[in-house]
Design an enzyme around this catalytic site. Structure first.
Site, PDB file in Angstrom:
ATOM      1  N   CYS A  89     -32.729 -11.552 -21.123  1.00  0.00           N
ATOM      2  CA  CYS A  89     -32.304 -11.585 -22.449  1.00  0.00           C
ATOM      3  C   CYS A  89     -30.744 -10.517 -22.745  1.00  0.00           C
ATOM      4  O   CYS A  89     -31.677  -9.427 -22.695  1.00  0.00           O
ATOM      5  CB  CYS A  89     -32.733 -11.798 -23.707  1.00  0.00           C
ATOM      6  SG  CYS A  89     -32.689 -12.044 -25.040  1.00  0.00           S
ATOM      7  N   CYS A 200     -23.876 -13.589 -22.375  1.00  0.00           N
ATOM      8  CA  CYS A 200     -25.763 -14.500 -22.706  1.00  0.00           C
ATOM      9  C   CYS A 200     -25.811 -15.295 -22.019  1.00  0.00           C
ATOM     10  O   CYS A 200     -25.254 -16.056 -21.720  1.00  0.00           O
ATOM     11  CB  CYS A 200     -25.158 -15.014 -24.318  1.00  0.00           C
ATOM     12  SG  CYS A 200     -26.585 -15.964 -25.426  1.00  0.00           S
TER      13      CYS A 200
HETATM   14  N1  DGL Z   1     -30.979 -14.757 -24.698  1.00  0.00           N
HETATM   15  C1  DGL Z   1     -30.100 -14.073 -25.830  1.00  0.00           C
HETATM   16  C2  DGL Z   1     -28.557 -13.685 -25.301  1.00  0.00           C
HETATM   17  O1  DGL Z   1     -28.914 -13.500 -24.317  1.00  0.00           O
HETATM   18  C3  DGL Z   1     -29.695 -15.936 -26.582  1.00  0.00           C
HETATM   19  C4  DGL Z   1     -29.180 -16.131 -27.705  1.00  0.00           C
HETATM   20  C5  DGL Z   1     -29.602 -15.563 -28.287  1.00  0.00           C
HETATM   21  O2  DGL Z   1     -30.962 -15.382 -28.602  1.00  0.00           O
HETATM   22  O3  DGL Z   1     -29.355 -15.351 -30.047  1.00  0.00           O
HETATM   23  O4  DGL Z   1     -28.489 -12.770 -25.864  1.00  0.00           O
END
Ligand code: DGL
Length: 298
Positions: A89, A200
């Site tokens: 993430c 993202c």
């Molecule tokens: N996994 C998150 C990221 O890559 C997805 C977006 C989120 O949770 O706001 O930032």
């Protein structure tokens, strides 16, 4: 110097370590785009994926909140006996990677640096755009990672509030998403980047739309392949990669609804997704706040 052959015990410990799974976590299902790439690159490895779907999205969260969530989930996975941890993430990596690496002795791979490396290697003019959540942009992680690799590169960041949630909600060809993509890519395009990182986990699902709005001249970078390469490299370097002849397995934990995770997740993973178990947020919190005894001796 006399070198001794490893004792039977040491060899057995090493074999047991190599056979352990790789842990991976994300705010929800977006990290499955990273898992997908890892399953292709490391078919012999077992994976345990944790999606914090009950607290998705991470983008609007504060850095302190993200550090706490990351600590809770990393503790859960570390207790379950993983041999390596991937923070799949971008928002969580940006907020928490150094703190996690300090706390745990298990090797931990984040996702910001591999994306930065792929972009620096691809860029011809050193004008690197980043599309990411507001948390990732606010952390300044990409700016620091790219500066460490190429001090002369210019980094142009664009936060995309709400875009990950639109993508997760289902219809990736909706007009709502087209409008959002147009709105977020327009200011970035004006600054003429030659490379743009999809910073993202969700954005690779709308890569064709992003490419259309950024134009053919811009190279769109999906960090997932570089992340998988880095994980494989760490395993090999530490001699903890699994027996190459076997076929690995994968299973899942999530904090939200299991059925929703399964149906939305299959779209992100593009592979069957069967073994899913729910973890209560209270039990996660207790791992960090409460009187926590690790499930397994370290
Ligand atoms: N996994 C998150 C990221 O890559 C997805 C977006 C989120 O949770 O706001 O930032």
């Amino acid at each position: 110097m006399v070198t001794h052959p490893p004792t039977d015990n040491a060899a057995a410990d090493r074999a047991a370590l190599r056979a352990r799974p790789i842990g991976m976590f994300d705010s929800g299902i977006g990290g499955l785009t990273v898992l997908h790439e890892c399953l292709v690159t490391m078919p012999a490895e077992d994976f345990v994926y944790f999606g914090d779907t009950a607290r998705f999205p991470y983008g609007p969260r504060t850095q302190d909140e993200l550090r706490l969530f990351a600590r809770q989930i990393a503790t859960f996975l570390d207790d379950s006996g993983v041999k390596l941890l991937v923070v799949a993430c971008f928002s969580a990596t940006a907020a928490a990677l150094p703190a996690l690496q300090e706390q745990f002795s298990t090797p931990i791979v984040g996702v910001v640096m591999p994306g930065a490396r792929a972009a620096v290697q691809t860029s011809r003019y050193g004008r690197i755009g980043v599309l990411a959540t507001e948390a990732t942009v606010a952390s300044g992680s990409y700016v620091r990672a790219i500066a460490a690799l190429d001090g002369g590169a210019e980094v142009i960041q664009q936060a995309c509030p709400g875009l990950a949630a639109f993508i997760q909600d289902g219809d990736v060809t909706s007009h709502e998403i087209v409008d959002a993509v147009r709105r977020f890519t327009a200011p970035l395009k004006e600054r003429r980047p030659d490379v743009v990182i999809m910073g993202c986990t969700h954005y690779p699902l709308i890569a064709p739309m992003l490419q259309r709005h950024l134009g053919r001249d811009v190279t769109l970078v999906n960090p997932a392949a570089e992340i998988a390469r880095e994980v494989a490299e760490v395993l090999a370097r530490q001699a903890i990669d699994n027996d190459a002849e076997r076929e690995g397995s994968y299973r899942f934990f999530c904090t939200g609804e299991v059925d929703a995770f399964r149906s939305v997740g299959a779209r992100f993973l593009q592979m069957p997704l069967d073994d899913v178990e729910q973890v209560a947020l209270e039990s996660l919190a207790a791992l960090v706040d409460g009187d926590h005894t690790p499930a397994r001796p370290r």
